[in-house]
Design a protein around this motif. Structure first.
Motif, PDB file in Angstrom:
ATOM      1  N   GLY A  10      31.435 -30.694  28.646  1.00 50.62           N
ATOM      2  CA  GLY A  10      32.434 -29.570  29.280  1.00 50.62           C
ATOM      3  C   GLY A  10      32.813 -28.558  28.105  1.00 50.62           C
ATOM      4  O   GLY A  10      32.822 -27.306  28.353  1.00 50.62           O
ATOM      5  N   LEU A  11      33.234 -29.252  27.066  1.00 48.81           N
ATOM      6  CA  LEU A  11      33.592 -28.528  26.031  1.00 48.81           C
ATOM      7  C   LEU A  11      32.478 -27.723  25.195  1.00 48.81           C
ATOM      8  O   LEU A  11      32.663 -26.535  24.810  1.00 48.81           O
ATOM      9  CB  LEU A  11      34.548 -29.388  24.868  1.00 48.81           C
ATOM     10  CG  LEU A  11      35.915 -29.820  25.497  1.00 48.81           C
ATOM     11  CD1 LEU A  11      36.427 -30.633  24.417  1.00 48.81           C
ATOM     12  CD2 LEU A  11      36.659 -28.549  25.756  1.00 48.81           C
ATOM     13  N   LEU A  12      31.393 -28.369  25.197  1.00 39.54           N
ATOM     14  CA  LEU A  12      30.199 -27.899  24.391  1.00 39.54           C
ATOM     15  C   LEU A  12      29.751 -26.800  25.397  1.00 39.54           C
ATOM     16  O   LEU A  12      29.389 -25.512  24.989  1.00 39.54           O
ATOM     17  CB  LEU A  12      29.020 -29.136  24.531  1.00 39.54           C
ATOM     18  CG  LEU A  12      27.824 -28.383  23.914  1.00 39.54           C
ATOM     19  CD1 LEU A  12      28.069 -27.946  22.659  1.00 39.54           C
ATOM     20  CD2 LEU A  12      26.933 -29.398  24.153  1.00 39.54           C
ATOM     21  N   PHE A  13      29.861 -27.086  26.728  1.00 44.71           N
ATOM     22  CA  PHE A  13      29.355 -25.791  27.596  1.00 44.71           C
ATOM     23  C   PHE A  13      30.186 -24.598  27.395  1.00 44.71           C
ATOM     24  O   PHE A  13      29.832 -23.569  27.158  1.00 44.71           O
ATOM     25  CB  PHE A  13      29.439 -26.351  28.839  1.00 44.71           C
ATOM     26  CG  PHE A  13      29.248 -25.152  29.922  1.00 44.71           C
ATOM     27  CD1 PHE A  13      27.878 -24.484  30.270  1.00 44.71           C
ATOM     28  CD2 PHE A  13      30.316 -24.780  30.688  1.00 44.71           C
ATOM     29  CE1 PHE A  13      27.583 -23.514  31.090  1.00 44.71           C
ATOM     30  CE2 PHE A  13      29.885 -23.491  31.571  1.00 44.71           C
ATOM     31  CZ  PHE A  13      28.740 -23.348  31.877  1.00 44.71           C
ATOM     32  N   LEU A  14      31.519 -24.671  27.254  1.00 39.26           N
ATOM     33  CA  LEU A  14      32.564 -23.650  27.155  1.00 39.26           C
ATOM     34  C   LEU A  14      32.354 -22.975  25.788  1.00 39.26           C
ATOM     35  O   LEU A  14      32.446 -21.706  25.687  1.00 39.26           O
ATOM     36  CB  LEU A  14      33.893 -24.212  27.334  1.00 39.26           C
ATOM     37  CG  LEU A  14      34.573 -24.558  28.634  1.00 39.26           C
ATOM     38  CD1 LEU A  14      35.856 -25.235  28.627  1.00 39.26           C
ATOM     39  CD2 LEU A  14      34.272 -23.435  29.483  1.00 39.26           C
ATOM     40  N   GLY A  15      32.231 -23.756  24.742  1.00 42.06           N
ATOM     41  CA  GLY A  15      31.965 -23.257  23.670  1.00 42.06           C
ATOM     42  C   GLY A  15      30.613 -22.314  23.354  1.00 42.06           C
ATOM     43  O   GLY A  15      30.494 -21.259  22.888  1.00 42.06           O
ATOM     44  N   VAL A  16      29.507 -22.876  24.034  1.00 41.28           N
ATOM     45  CA  VAL A  16      28.260 -22.225  24.333  1.00 41.28           C
ATOM     46  C   VAL A  16      28.432 -20.792  24.870  1.00 41.28           C
ATOM     47  O   VAL A  16      28.088 -19.639  24.539  1.00 41.28           O
ATOM     48  CB  VAL A  16      27.081 -22.877  24.725  1.00 41.28           C
ATOM     49  CG1 VAL A  16      25.928 -21.962  25.001  1.00 41.28           C
ATOM     50  CG2 VAL A  16      26.743 -23.801  23.771  1.00 41.28           C
ATOM     51  N   LEU A  17      29.453 -20.955  25.890  1.00 46.77           N
ATOM     52  CA  LEU A  17      29.647 -19.572  26.835  1.00 46.77           C
ATOM     53  C   LEU A  17      30.385 -18.770  26.109  1.00 46.77           C
ATOM     54  O   LEU A  17      30.228 -17.482  26.072  1.00 46.77           O
ATOM     55  CB  LEU A  17      30.392 -20.142  28.073  1.00 46.77           C
ATOM     56  CG  LEU A  17      30.467 -19.248  29.207  1.00 46.77           C
ATOM     57  CD1 LEU A  17      29.040 -18.894  29.851  1.00 46.77           C
ATOM     58  CD2 LEU A  17      31.163 -19.787  30.396  1.00 46.77           C
ATOM     59  N   ALA A  18      31.342 -19.215  25.235  1.00 46.79           N
ATOM     60  CA  ALA A  18      32.083 -18.103  24.308  1.00 46.79           C
ATOM     61  C   ALA A  18      31.184 -17.667  23.378  1.00 46.79           C
ATOM     62  O   ALA A  18      31.664 -16.276  22.851  1.00 46.79           O
ATOM     63  CB  ALA A  18      33.347 -18.753  23.965  1.00 46.79           C
TER      64      ALA A  18
END
Length: 47
Positions: A10-18
């Protein structure tokens, strides 16, 4: 640190999204500055 593997995803996804919008704008601005065909500073989105 304790946590599930799903939290890491989840944190990896949010990081990529940002990261992606900033990368896109930086790339367009860099190519505009270099004078690459098809890129202009007008292509940089303004929010």
């Amino acid at each position: 640190m304790d946590g599930d593997g799903s939290q890491a995803y989840g944190l990896l996804f949010l990081g990529v999204l940002a990261f992606l919008p900033g990368y896109y704008e930086t790339r367009v601005a860099y190519y505009s500055w270099r004078g690459a065909p098809g890129y202009t500073f007008a292509s940089v989105p303004d929010y």
